[in-house]
Design an enzyme around this catalytic site. Structure first.
Site, mmCIF file in Angstrom:
data_model
loop_
_atom_site.group_PDB
_atom_site.id
_atom_site.type_symbol
_atom_site.label_atom_id
_atom_site.label_comp_id
_atom_site.label_asym_id
_atom_site.label_seq_id
_atom_site.Cartn_x
_atom_site.Cartn_y
_atom_site.Cartn_z
ATOM 1 N N LEU A 9 0.843 -1.199 0.000
ATOM 2 C CA LEU A 9 0.000 0.000 0.000
ATOM 3 C C LEU A 9 0.878 1.249 0.000
ATOM 4 C CD1 LEU A 9 -2.791 -0.984 2.556
ATOM 5 C CD2 LEU A 9 -2.409 -1.748 0.196
ATOM 6 N N ARG A 16 2.616 14.650 6.778
ATOM 7 C CA ARG A 16 3.557 15.075 7.815
ATOM 8 C C ARG A 16 5.002 15.186 7.325
ATOM 9 N NH1 ARG A 16 2.132 10.916 12.307
ATOM 10 N NH2 ARG A 16 1.020 9.958 10.571
ATOM 11 N N GLU A 154 -8.413 -0.427 16.303
ATOM 12 C CA GLU A 154 -7.719 0.838 16.032
ATOM 13 C C GLU A 154 -7.687 1.706 17.280
ATOM 14 O OE1 GLU A 154 -6.028 1.629 13.013
ATOM 15 O OE2 GLU A 154 -6.383 -0.510 13.190
ATOM 16 N N ASN A 227 6.710 8.520 9.066
ATOM 17 C CA ASN A 227 5.657 9.505 8.790
ATOM 18 C C ASN A 227 6.186 10.924 8.733
ATOM 19 O OD1 ASN A 227 3.372 7.643 8.897
ATOM 20 N ND2 ASN A 227 3.934 7.412 11.034
ATOM 21 N N ASN A 376 52.995 8.930 -19.351
ATOM 22 C CA ASN A 376 53.182 9.910 -18.283
ATOM 23 C C ASN A 376 52.574 11.248 -18.706
ATOM 24 O OD1 ASN A 376 54.873 10.444 -15.641
ATOM 25 N ND2 ASN A 376 55.014 12.235 -16.973
ATOM 26 N N ASN A 385 38.392 18.071 -25.832
ATOM 27 C CA ASN A 385 37.566 17.048 -26.492
ATOM 28 C C ASN A 385 36.315 17.606 -27.145
ATOM 29 O OD1 ASN A 385 36.694 17.613 -23.799
ATOM 30 N ND2 ASN A 385 35.352 15.835 -23.880
ATOM 31 N N TYR A 386 36.004 18.866 -26.883
ATOM 32 C CA TYR A 386 34.711 19.419 -27.305
ATOM 33 C C TYR A 386 34.942 20.649 -28.161
ATOM 34 C CZ TYR A 386 29.869 21.081 -26.710
ATOM 35 O OH TYR A 386 28.580 21.496 -26.916
ATOM 36 N N ARG A 439 54.061 25.302 -30.241
ATOM 37 C CA ARG A 439 54.037 26.531 -29.438
ATOM 38 C C ARG A 439 54.966 27.520 -30.100
ATOM 39 N NH1 ARG A 439 57.849 23.683 -25.026
ATOM 40 N NH2 ARG A 439 59.815 24.429 -25.858
HETATM 41 C C1 UD1 Z 1 -2.580 1.196 10.165
HETATM 42 C C2 UD1 Z 1 -3.432 0.112 10.790
HETATM 43 C C3 UD1 Z 1 -3.081 -0.029 12.257
HETATM 44 C C4 UD1 Z 1 -1.603 -0.280 12.413
HETATM 45 C C5 UD1 Z 1 -0.789 0.781 11.696
HETATM 46 C C6 UD1 Z 1 0.665 0.396 11.684
HETATM 47 C C7 UD1 Z 1 -5.567 0.092 9.638
HETATM 48 C C8 UD1 Z 1 -6.961 0.557 9.673
HETATM 49 N N1 UD1 Z 1 -4.811 0.470 10.657
HETATM 50 O O1 UD1 Z 1 -2.971 2.410 10.770
HETATM 51 O O2 UD1 Z 1 -3.793 -1.103 12.815
HETATM 52 O O3 UD1 Z 1 -1.257 -0.301 13.779
HETATM 53 O O4 UD1 Z 1 -1.209 0.894 10.336
HETATM 54 O O5 UD1 Z 1 1.450 1.433 11.160
HETATM 55 O O6 UD1 Z 1 -5.179 -0.633 8.755
HETATM 56 N N2 UD1 Z 1 -2.974 3.630 2.625
HETATM 57 C C9 UD1 Z 1 -3.421 3.588 1.336
HETATM 58 N N3 UD1 Z 1 -4.713 3.903 1.068
HETATM 59 C C10 UD1 Z 1 -5.570 4.262 2.023
HETATM 60 C C11 UD1 Z 1 -5.116 4.317 3.359
HETATM 61 C C12 UD1 Z 1 -3.807 3.973 3.629
HETATM 62 O O7 UD1 Z 1 -2.648 3.252 0.426
HETATM 63 O O8 UD1 Z 1 -6.727 4.533 1.701
HETATM 64 C C13 UD1 Z 1 -1.578 3.283 2.915
HETATM 65 C C14 UD1 Z 1 -0.812 4.493 3.409
HETATM 66 O O9 UD1 Z 1 -0.167 5.158 2.334
HETATM 67 C C15 UD1 Z 1 0.191 3.871 4.365
HETATM 68 C C16 UD1 Z 1 -0.504 2.627 4.873
HETATM 69 O O10 UD1 Z 1 -1.542 2.352 3.959
HETATM 70 O O11 UD1 Z 1 1.354 3.464 3.732
HETATM 71 C C17 UD1 Z 1 -1.061 2.789 6.294
HETATM 72 O O12 UD1 Z 1 -2.056 3.765 6.313
HETATM 73 P P1 UD1 Z 1 -2.279 4.719 7.539
HETATM 74 O O13 UD1 Z 1 -3.434 5.588 7.255
HETATM 75 O O14 UD1 Z 1 -0.997 5.358 7.927
HETATM 76 O O15 UD1 Z 1 -2.719 3.674 8.657
HETATM 77 P P2 UD1 Z 1 -2.595 3.874 10.204
HETATM 78 O O16 UD1 Z 1 -3.678 4.779 10.657
HETATM 79 O O17 UD1 Z 1 -1.220 4.200 10.580
HETATM 80 CA CA CA Z 2 0.750 5.037 9.478
#
Ligand code: UD1
Ligand code: CA
Length: 453
Positions: A9, A16, A154, A227, A376, A385-386, A439
């Site tokens: 993902l 941040r 969560e 992050n 040497n 060269n250019y 020269r």
């Molecule tokens: C998530 C987990 C949490 C875990 C934590 C660990 C869920 C709901 N929660 O929370 O249990 O402890 O990771 O770091 O899964 N991303 C997408 N598309 C989206 C949302 C997220 O690609 O729609 C990707 C983000 O870019 C990121 C990763 O998924 O790389 C995690 O997403 P993030 O929103 O940071 O999840 P957390 O709230 O940290």
């Molecule tokens: Ca995260």
């Protein structure tokens, strides 16, 4: 482990980071975070990898160094929603790893352990968890009195009692593909954040009386998410330490591992010594007994045995046994430096071959040239060269002697054992065993100063 796949993902914005770039393309040492995660998946045996992209997807795609598939998640509606985008990729056979693009410290080793655990326990899902001192923000792993996994909740949905739990969800899993796809269909966003939570798939799978387990990873660093810039720095330090310590264990001396930066892709043989403030990047290979640094940068290059390089930059070139480079040399791409060569101070070499036993001791530019052995170069030689439009090649054959401050206007050839006179501008080929002088002859104007005054 046949047919293992991985979904990574990487659709989130990473606000941040306060960056124009998507988070996952920020680098740890010389490589993007996402590439490390892809490598870990491959090291664990993933044969097919799918990256879920969304925010600035074109940049993310461009930066990936491996042959992976991409699916687009237009709106970031949660981790469960992101995985839904890959449902065709996931299919209904074998196991699939779910990983995040912003946890670059995950290793192939830890993922392999999770896959083995998954298979041994005949799990439908294995979640990777770990114990932390400060679990704030993470999903918590709820277990019963017998330590059996109950659920992952969560932070924002957890009760006060659940918030005390220090075992957290890393966000990484190994799923049975079919059970994952079936359970994704049941997800909803009725929760504190209004998101489709991937961990909610576990409930559905457990309701079918299938095995769901969390494997506790004892290396907390492996799951560290990046992050912010501060966490990027922390991840950098951990990666740097891992790599440098591994080299030291195998017999490389690193004088100060906290200010030596070596790529995961670099190989170094034993008894090489690396002095501080040195950066070694990409698929560089350094053989044994070399002294590298201080203050040196080497990118995608080959360095033979017993080579000394001090305060110099080497880019995409090779430098063979017993050669010395620097201080303050600049070796630009596609240079091939032979054995027992001396490249001295303030020498720049580009796209050139330098034969064995040749000396280029100081203040010289060699561009687009083929230089033989035992040549040497006097101080201050320039290969011109250019011509303003095209680059031309110069050939300098074995045993030639290039006088100080010679300009060699390319294309030109200095034949075997020929000399050029100091201060010459050489525009015509110099035959073998000849002296080329280009020269003006010196004249002395007697008493010139007296007259002027
Ligand atoms: C998530 C987990 C949490 C875990 C934590 C660990 C869920 C709901 N929660 O929370 O249990 O402890 O990771 O770091 O899964 N991303 C997408 N598309 C989206 C949302 C997220 O690609 O729609 C990707 C983000 O870019 C990121 C990763 O998924 O790389 C995690 O997403 P993030 O929103 O940071 O999840 P957390 O709230 O940290
Ligand atoms: Ca995260």
């Amino acid at each position: 482990m046949n047919g293992l796949k991985a979904v990574i993902l990487a659709a989130g914005a990473g606000t941040r980071m306060h960056s124009k770039l998507p988070k996952v393309v920020h680098k740890i040492l010389d490589k993007t975070m996402l590439d490390y995660v892809i490598e870990a998946a491959m090291e664990a045996g993933a044969e097919d990898i799918c990256v879920v992209v969304g925010h600035q997807s074109d940049i993310v795609k461009d930066e990936v160094s491996y042959d992976v598939q991409f699916v687009l998640q237009k709106e970031q509606l949660g981790t469960g929603h992101a995985v839904m985008m890959a449902k065709d990729f996931i299919g209904d056979e074998g196991n699939v790893l779910i990983l995040f693009g912003d946890t670059p410290l995950i290793t192939g080793d830890t993922l392999s352990k999770m896959v083995n655990y998954h298979i041994e326990h005949k799990n439908a899902v294995t979640l990777l968890s770990t114990i932390v001192d400060d679990p704030t923000g993470y999903g918590r792993i709820v277990r019963d009195e017998t330590h059996t996994f109950i659920r992952s909740v969560e932070h924002k949905d957890a009760s006060e009692k659940e918030k005390m739990i220090k075992e957290i969800n890393s966000g990484m899993y190994c799923f049975d593909a079919k059970h994952l796809n079936d359970s994704l269909k049941t997800l909803n966003n009725n929760n504190a954040q209004g998101e489709y939570y991937l961990p909610d798939t576990l409930k559905t799978i457990m309701a079918k009386q299938l095995n769901v387990n969390a494997m506790i990873c004892d290396i907390y660093e492996d799951i560290l998410g990046v992050n912010s810039r501060l966490q990027l720095y922390q991840a950098n330090q951990i990666m740097q330490k891992r790599i440098n310590y591994k080299h030291m264990e195998k017999g490389v001396t690193i004088i100060n591992p906290t200010n030596t930066y070596i790529s995961k892709d670099t190989k170094i043989s034993s008894d090489t010594i690396i002095y501080p403030n040195t950066y070694i990047e990409g698929k560089t290979e350094i053989k044994k007994n070399c002294i590298i640094g201080p203050n040196t940068r080497i990118i995608n290059s080959y360095i033979g045995d017993n080579v000394n390089i001090e305060s110099s930059t080497i880019l995409e070139s090779n430098i063979n046994n017993n050669t010395t480079v620097g201080p303050y040399a600049y070796i630009r791409p596609n240079s091939h430096i032979g054995e027992n060569v001396k490249i001295g101070d303030f020498v720049e070499i580009k796209n050139s071959t330098i034969g064995n036993n040749t000396k280029v001791s100081h203040l010289t530019y060699i561009g687009d040239a083929d230089v033989g052995s035992k040549v040497n170069f006097g101080c201050g030689t320039v290969i011109v060269n250019y011509d303003g439009v095209n680059k031309h090649r110069t050939v300098i054959k074995d045993n030639a002697f290039i006088g100080c401050n010679t300009n060699l206007v390319s294309p030109v050839t200095v034949e075997n054992s020929a000399y050029t006179a100091a201060g010459s501008t050489i525009t015509k080929d110099v035959p073998a065993y000849s002296l080329g002088i280009g020269r003006a002859r010196q004249i002395n104007k007697e008493k010139w100063v007296n007259k002027k005054r």
